[in-house]
Write an enzyme that holds these catalytic residues in place. Structure first.
Site, PDB file in Angstrom:
ATOM      1  N   CYS A  39      39.985 -15.814  23.407  1.00 60.73           N
ATOM      2  CA  CYS A  39      41.155 -15.068  23.905  1.00 60.73           C
ATOM      3  C   CYS A  39      42.028 -15.948  24.796  1.00 60.73           C
ATOM      4  O   CYS A  39      43.244 -15.792  24.823  1.00 60.73           O
ATOM      5  CB  CYS A  39      40.710 -13.817  24.646  1.00 60.73           C
ATOM      6  SG  CYS A  39      39.396 -14.122  25.816  1.00 60.73           S
ATOM      7  N   GLU A  97      48.812 -13.961  18.481  1.00 60.95           N
ATOM      8  CA  GLU A  97      47.490 -14.556  18.663  1.00 60.95           C
ATOM      9  C   GLU A  97      46.887 -14.816  17.285  1.00 60.95           C
ATOM     10  O   GLU A  97      46.682 -13.881  16.512  1.00 60.95           O
ATOM     11  CB  GLU A  97      46.606 -13.591  19.451  1.00 60.95           C
ATOM     12  CG  GLU A  97      45.255 -14.160  19.771  1.00 60.95           C
ATOM     13  CD  GLU A  97      44.384 -13.207  20.585  1.00 60.95           C
ATOM     14  OE1 GLU A  97      44.350 -12.008  20.270  1.00 60.95           O
ATOM     15  OE2 GLU A  97      43.735 -13.687  21.531  1.00 60.95           O
ATOM     16  N   LYS A 145      28.336  -1.459  23.143  1.00 62.90           N
ATOM     17  CA  LYS A 145      28.584  -1.492  21.684  1.00 62.90           C
ATOM     18  C   LYS A 145      29.021  -2.895  21.292  1.00 62.90           C
ATOM     19  O   LYS A 145      30.143  -3.298  21.556  1.00 62.90           O
ATOM     20  CB  LYS A 145      29.697  -0.494  21.370  1.00 62.90           C
ATOM     21  CG  LYS A 145      29.694   0.123  19.996  1.00 62.90           C
ATOM     22  CD  LYS A 145      29.869  -0.779  18.806  1.00 62.90           C
ATOM     23  CE  LYS A 145      31.304  -1.052  18.425  1.00 62.90           C
ATOM     24  NZ  LYS A 145      31.401  -2.087  17.398  1.00 62.90           N
ATOM     25  N   GLU A 178      40.148  -6.436  28.652  1.00 63.71           N
ATOM     26  CA  GLU A 178      40.375  -7.884  28.533  1.00 63.71           C
ATOM     27  C   GLU A 178      40.801  -8.103  27.090  1.00 63.71           C
ATOM     28  O   GLU A 178      39.986  -8.003  26.180  1.00 63.71           O
ATOM     29  CB  GLU A 178      39.099  -8.633  28.897  1.00 63.71           C
ATOM     30  CG  GLU A 178      39.352 -10.074  29.286  1.00 63.71           C
ATOM     31  CD  GLU A 178      39.284 -10.980  28.083  1.00 63.71           C
ATOM     32  OE1 GLU A 178      40.356 -11.199  27.456  1.00 63.71           O
ATOM     33  OE2 GLU A 178      38.196 -11.468  27.767  1.00 63.71           O
TER      34      GLU A 178
HETATM   35  P1  NDP Z   1      38.845  -5.388  17.742  1.00 59.52           P
HETATM   36  O1  NDP Z   1      39.632  -5.182  18.972  1.00 59.52           O
HETATM   37  O2  NDP Z   1      39.020  -4.443  16.630  1.00 59.52           O
HETATM   38  O3  NDP Z   1      37.296  -5.381  18.097  1.00 59.52           O
HETATM   39  C1  NDP Z   1      36.741  -5.513  19.386  1.00 59.52           C
HETATM   40  C2  NDP Z   1      35.630  -4.494  19.597  1.00 59.52           C
HETATM   41  O4  NDP Z   1      36.184  -3.174  19.588  1.00 59.52           O
HETATM   42  C3  NDP Z   1      34.581  -4.489  18.493  1.00 59.52           C
HETATM   43  O5  NDP Z   1      33.317  -4.148  19.037  1.00 59.52           O
HETATM   44  C4  NDP Z   1      35.088  -3.388  17.588  1.00 59.52           C
HETATM   45  O6  NDP Z   1      34.101  -2.864  16.769  1.00 59.52           O
HETATM   46  C5  NDP Z   1      35.552  -2.376  18.599  1.00 59.52           C
HETATM   47  N1  NDP Z   1      36.523  -1.412  18.111  1.00 59.52           N
HETATM   48  C6  NDP Z   1      37.294  -1.462  16.990  1.00 59.52           C
HETATM   49  N2  NDP Z   1      38.089  -0.373  16.918  1.00 59.52           N
HETATM   50  C7  NDP Z   1      37.827   0.363  18.013  1.00 59.52           C
HETATM   51  C8  NDP Z   1      38.333   1.598  18.521  1.00 59.52           C
HETATM   52  N3  NDP Z   1      39.291   2.267  17.883  1.00 59.52           N
HETATM   53  N4  NDP Z   1      37.846   2.068  19.686  1.00 59.52           N
HETATM   54  C9  NDP Z   1      36.902   1.391  20.356  1.00 59.52           C
HETATM   55  N5  NDP Z   1      36.370   0.223  19.931  1.00 59.52           N
HETATM   56  C10 NDP Z   1      36.830  -0.283  18.779  1.00 59.52           C
HETATM   57  O7  NDP Z   1      39.066  -6.831  17.242  1.00 59.52           O
HETATM   58  P2  NDP Z   1      38.840  -7.370  15.754  1.00 59.52           P
HETATM   59  O8  NDP Z   1      37.420  -7.681  15.662  1.00 59.52           O
HETATM   60  O9  NDP Z   1      39.357  -6.448  14.711  1.00 59.52           O
HETATM   61  O10 NDP Z   1      39.815  -8.622  15.750  1.00 59.52           O
HETATM   62  C11 NDP Z   1      41.208  -8.439  15.515  1.00 59.52           C
HETATM   63  C12 NDP Z   1      42.010  -9.369  16.327  1.00 59.52           C
HETATM   64  O11 NDP Z   1      41.771  -9.054  17.689  1.00 59.52           O
HETATM   65  C13 NDP Z   1      41.635 -10.840  16.225  1.00 59.52           C
HETATM   66  O12 NDP Z   1      42.294 -11.467  15.194  1.00 59.52           O
HETATM   67  C14 NDP Z   1      42.057 -11.348  17.563  1.00 59.52           C
HETATM   68  O13 NDP Z   1      43.417 -11.664  17.531  1.00 59.52           O
HETATM   69  C15 NDP Z   1      41.835 -10.196  18.484  1.00 59.52           C
HETATM   70  N6  NDP Z   1      40.584 -10.288  19.252  1.00 59.52           N
HETATM   71  C16 NDP Z   1      40.674 -10.638  20.539  1.00 59.52           C
HETATM   72  C17 NDP Z   1      39.541 -10.779  21.283  1.00 59.52           C
HETATM   73  C18 NDP Z   1      39.600 -11.173  22.704  1.00 59.52           C
HETATM   74  O14 NDP Z   1      38.593 -11.611  23.261  1.00 59.52           O
HETATM   75  N7  NDP Z   1      40.708 -11.026  23.355  1.00 59.52           N
HETATM   76  C19 NDP Z   1      38.202 -10.581  20.726  1.00 59.52           C
HETATM   77  C20 NDP Z   1      38.213 -10.144  19.340  1.00 59.52           C
HETATM   78  C21 NDP Z   1      39.376 -10.039  18.662  1.00 59.52           C
HETATM   79  P3  NDP Z   1      33.865  -3.513  15.321  1.00 59.52           P
HETATM   80  O15 NDP Z   1      33.739  -4.967  15.485  1.00 59.52           O
HETATM   81  O16 NDP Z   1      32.594  -2.897  14.954  1.00 59.52           O
HETATM   82  O17 NDP Z   1      35.062  -3.114  14.509  1.00 59.52           O
END
Ligand code: NDP
Length: 539
Positions: free
Chosen positions: A350, A447, A242, A316
């Site tokens: 990250c 973060e 996904k 991660e």
């Molecule tokens: P999320 O953790 O929400 O998104 C990461 C992935 O998880 C996306 O594919 C998202 O889908 C999906 N997702 C969202 N909600 C759920 C759920 N309840 N169960 C399973 N999968 C889910 O990150 P965000 O995109 O909202 O970013 C928010 C913050 O997260 C950022 O500001 C940053 O600080 C952090 N982040 C950290 C990352 C890392 O690599 N460590 C990567 C991305 C974000 P969808 O995008 O369709 O909502």
């Protein structure tokens, strides 16, 4: 790593070197002008107003570059996309789609299928049906498909890079020279393991886990797909992937390449959708493992979902890495490392070096050097090969970053913004650096996931370790010093999964990557990463 992947990496390395050399030359030629401008501004403004230090006028005063645009004509974006389930393109059962945008313009690129729980069930069923056959194949046979996929990624590298920059906003220089070559390298690396797993786990009998649900974020969309698919497929698992809502297009092109590579139906399934689709996937009862990269908050939700079933998982999550610069470091080199650490990929990383810890004795000259270097950074069109910092991935993320920046100002830190002009449309931010930061401030603890650096100081090695470890996260850290013994001393004490010495943000498929604490658990890459995709029994 295979020979081909090795040569890819070498190409990427040489491209990186070229970039660094260019950047260094530019810095040298403009340093004086930038310093003069900065000095004038500070002199005339005296004390910073409202916590913001006035920036030198604009980058365009310092450097003039004609745009060097990569053509977008190479990509063929369909007006709508379906879901990739069981080796076929399938319309979403709900009929619903959502737009994916170009963050550099705010324009819609395509309408993408929104997978419902029924679509999730169909994809998991397809992966289950394909699982026995895929697991029973020889490693060499599985490798054949994976090598094909890796070669197709190389063949279509330019197209993938342009699409990644269009959909995600990252500079083409990064998607072309870093993301896509690393995608191929990860696929080659794991293809190489597929028939050698007995050597990876000597004296043990291993079995594939079965069906794996994988949820990936928007900051490295294609690279995260490769990190997830590589070890899962090599170890004989089938996958439902996904991608993030805001960056689905390269995963969909990857699905096309999976098709071209001739993978059996159901081995790889790609479901686009929003957070609800991810939640439906990870809560599906027929998964044998979940692998997630994203926020700590969603990681916690996934843990709660999976705990009752004891489904294996790897998470991660985020980070707040310390990049520690000692007074004996090669300072110009360290400046480049800090730039790479925090402004690479707009800071949407990250493992970004978002907390700069500078030894107190050099803080003034080091911050001055950084300001001069910041004055040469160009923010702009991600497809322009001159661009250093591209677009913020989404309007929502722009809002989150701005809110945290405001908290830094409210809590009394001093903000320096790079003086470059911003495009007049799309979602952009200037590279930012906060000084006068204390460890309790939100900008030192949370973060930000944007182009914002927080500078703190330390006096002794012990203090550096204590401050670096003063975080709930533990993903990465950097150490800059000329003393090898100090690097080893620090690396033993820094509580983070990765410690880079006199470099930052280096990735290699042979090296395990992952964190501690709020940064999650499990490793991706290397033998350690394979271990999470097999079940062991004594031989
Ligand atoms: P999320 O953790 O929400 O998104 C990461 C992935 O998880 C996306 O594919 C998202 O889908 C999906 N997702 C969202 N909600 C759920 C759920 N309840 N169960 C399973 N999968 C889910 O990150 P965000 O995109 O909202 O970013 C928010 C913050 O997260 C950022 O500001 C940053 O600080 C952090 N982040 C950290 C990352 C890392 O690599 N460590 C990567 C991305 C974000 P969808 O995008 O369709 O909502």
């Amino acid at each position: 790593m295979s020979e081909q992947a090795g040569s890819d990496r070498a190409e990427a390395d040489s491209a990186e070197t070229e970039t660094t050399e260019t950047a260094t030359t530019e810095t040298d030629s403009t340093e004086t002008a930038a310093a003069e401008t900065a000095t004038t501004e500070t002199d005339t403004s005296g004390e910073p107003v409202g916590g913001i230090v006035a920036a030198p006028s604009t980058t365009s005063d310092l450097l003039t570059y004609a745009p060097a645009l990569e053509s977008a004509a190479i990509v063929d974006i369909a007006p709508t996309y379906d879901l990739w389930i069981d080796g076929r393109w399938v319309a979403p059962s709900s009929g619903e789609r959502f737009p994916t945008m170009n963050p550099a313009t705010g324009e819609t690129l395509s309408q993408v299928a929104l997978a419902s729980p029924q679509d999730v069930a169909a994809a998991v069923a397809a992966a289950r049906a394909a699982s026995e056959d895929w697991a029973a194949r020889s490693g060499a046979d599985r490798a054949k498909y994976m090598y094909r996929l890796a070669r197709l990624v190389q063949d279509r590298a330019r197209e993938l890079a342009v699409l990644e920059s269009l959909d995600g906003g990252k500079p083409i220089r990064e998607s072309r020279d870093i993301d896509v070559p690393l995608v191929a390298a990860h696929l080659f690396h794991h293809a190489g393991w597929a028939d050698k797993l007995d050597y990876a786990f000597p004296g043990r009998r291993w079995h594939p886990l079965g069906v794996v649900g994988q949820v990936i974020p928007w900051n490295f969309p294609l690279l995260m797909a490769a990190w997830k698919l590589g070890p899962a497929l090599a170890c004989g698992n089938t996958v439902v992937l996904k991608p993030a809502e805001s960056t689905p297009l390269t995963a969909l092109l990857l699905a096309q390449l999976v098709d071209e590579a001739g993978f059996p139906p159901g081995v790889v399934n790609v479901l686009t959708g929003a957070g609800e689709t991810g939640a439906a996937l990870v809560s599906h009862p027929d998964l044998d493992k979940v692998a997630f990269t994203g926020s700590t908050e969603v990681g916690r939700q996934i843990m709660r979902t999976l705990a009752p079933r004891a489904t294996p998982m790897t998470l991660e999550l985020g980070g707040k890495a310390a990049n520690v610069v000692f007074e004996d470091a090669a300072l110009d080199q360290a400046v480049e490392g800090v730039v790479n650490g925090i402004w690479f990929n707009q800071g949407h990383v990250c493992c970004a070096g978002s907390r700069l810890l500078v030894q107190e004795s050099i803080v003034e000259p080091f911050v001055a050097k950084l300001q001069r270097r910041m004055a040469t950074l160009r923010v702009g069109d991600p497809l322009d090969k001159n661009t250093d910092v591209g677009a913020i991935n989404s309007e929502e993320q722009l809002g989150r970053i701005r809110e945290l920046v405001q908290s830094g100002l409210d809590e009394g830190a001093e903000l320096y913004e790079a003086p470059c002009p911003l495009p007049d449309r799309g979602w952009f931010l200037r590279p930012m650096m906060f000084t006068d930061v204390t460890p309790a401030m939100r900008i030192a603890r949370e973060e930000i996931f944007g182009p914002v650096l927080s500078v703190l100081t330390f006096r002794t090695e012990d203090e550096a370790v204590a401050k670096a470890n003063d975080t709930a996260y533990g993903l990465s850290a950097g150490v800059w010093t000329e003393k090898g013994s100090r690097i080893l001393w620090m690396a033993e004490r820094l509580r983070s999964g990765v410690v880079w010495a006199n470099t930052f943000n280096q990735f290699d498929p042979t090296a395990p990557f992952g964190g501690f604490g709020d940064s999650g658990f499990g490793r991706e890459g290397g033998i350690q990463g394979l271990r999470h995709y097999v079940r062991m029994e004594a031989a």
